[in-house]
Write an enzyme that holds these catalytic residues in place. Structure first.
Site, short mmCIF file in Angstrom:
data_model
loop_
_atom_site.label_atom_id
_atom_site.label_comp_id
_atom_site.label_asym_id
_atom_site.label_seq_id
_atom_site.Cartn_x
_atom_site.Cartn_y
_atom_site.Cartn_z
N ARG A 181 -2.07 -1.15 2.94
CA ARG A 181 -3.14 -1.04 3.94
C ARG A 181 -2.89 -1.93 5.16
O ARG A 181 -3.71 -1.96 6.07
CB ARG A 181 -4.49 -1.41 3.32
CG ARG A 181 -4.91 -0.51 2.16
CD ARG A 181 -6.22 -0.97 1.57
NE ARG A 181 -6.54 -0.25 0.35
CZ ARG A 181 -7.58 -0.53 -0.43
NH1 ARG A 181 -8.40 -1.53 -0.10
NH2 ARG A 181 -7.80 0.16 -1.52
N LYS A 217 -6.27 5.46 -12.90
CA LYS A 217 -7.23 4.55 -12.27
C LYS A 217 -8.51 5.32 -12.04
O LYS A 217 -8.49 6.39 -11.42
CB LYS A 217 -6.67 4.04 -10.93
CG LYS A 217 -7.67 3.21 -10.14
CD LYS A 217 -7.06 2.57 -8.92
CE LYS A 217 -7.05 3.49 -7.73
NZ LYS A 217 -6.76 2.76 -6.47
N GLU A 264 -1.14 -5.91 -7.45
CA GLU A 264 -1.16 -4.63 -6.74
C GLU A 264 -1.33 -4.94 -5.26
O GLU A 264 -2.42 -5.28 -4.80
CB GLU A 264 -2.32 -3.74 -7.21
CG GLU A 264 -2.41 -2.43 -6.44
CD GLU A 264 -3.70 -1.67 -6.67
OE1 GLU A 264 -3.99 -0.78 -5.85
OE2 GLU A 264 -4.43 -1.97 -7.64
N THR A 277 -2.40 1.98 -2.93
CA THR A 277 -2.64 2.91 -1.82
C THR A 277 -1.38 3.71 -1.50
O THR A 277 -1.05 3.97 -0.33
CB THR A 277 -3.16 2.18 -0.56
OG1 THR A 277 -4.02 1.10 -0.94
CG2 THR A 277 -3.97 3.13 0.31
#
Length: 208
Positions: A45, A129, A41, A69
């Protein structure tokens, strides 16, 4: 197209990675694969996140490379277009749910409460999640969610480490955990990728 549940069953650990340099990420991916983890993953960011993801997709076509994200329809489309195989978001909005419904990759949306889970189920999601896991109730919350949401599975992320990962994975509704403890930034920055391989192997052995 892999479903979210299929993504969650690739490995007991989904490493959460924030790397800005393509070279470092390629070396990191190789180290993780050598350690026994072939799913990544890579979070959005950093400024070069999309380029990094695209490079890993091309260099390691057999790996399950995803984006984290992902918070808007535009970013969901962007990661889909460069070949990511899944997307993970810290939460869920109506716009993002709509984009995922018509998309070519699966979305694993973040939830923290029963109401958010119910909302996600209404949008057709059956895998989430839990984020930030240790802050919003951790193992006890997931045990409680197992009653009313018996067909729902979770990937707890946020505060997961070598000391508590197994307690989460012992739960029936937790097929995997997300965490960065096997990919610490310090090891990446100093290019100590052999240490990443060692940490990965140790983590998988611990979780057996």
């Amino acid at each position: 197209m892999l479903s979210a549940k299929e993504v969650m069953n690739v490995s007991k650990i989904i490493p959460v990675i924030s790397v800005n340099e393509t070279k470092n990420m390629l070396q990191l991916a190789e180290a993780l694969i050598e350690g026994g983890v072939n799913i990544f993953e890579i979070t959005l960011r950093t400024p070069n996140a999309l380029k990094v993801i695209e490079a890993v997709v091309k260099e390691f076509p057999d790996a399950i490379t995803g984006a984290g994200t992902v918070m808007s329809p535009d970013s969901f489309k962007a990661v889909s277009d460069i070949g990511a195989k899944f997307a993970i978001s810290p939460g869920l909005t109506p716009a993002l749910a709509k984009a995922a419904d018509g998309g070519s990759i699966s979305l694993l949306p973040g939830v923290a409460t029963a109401s958010e889970i119910m909302s996600g189920i209404e949008y057709g999601f059956d895998a989430f999640k839990l984020y930030p896991a240790t802050i919003v109730g951790g193992v006890d919350a997931l045990k409680a969610f197992g009653g009313p949401f018996k067909d729902i599975v979770f990937c707890p992320t946020g505060g997961i480490n070598a000391d508590n990962a197994k307690s989460f994975l012992n739960l029936d509704n937790v097929p995997c955990v997300g965490g960065s403890w096997i990919v610490p930034n310090q090891l990446v920055d100093y290019e100590k990728f052999y240490e990443v391989t060692r940490l990965t192997k140790e983590a998988l052995e611990l979780l057996e």
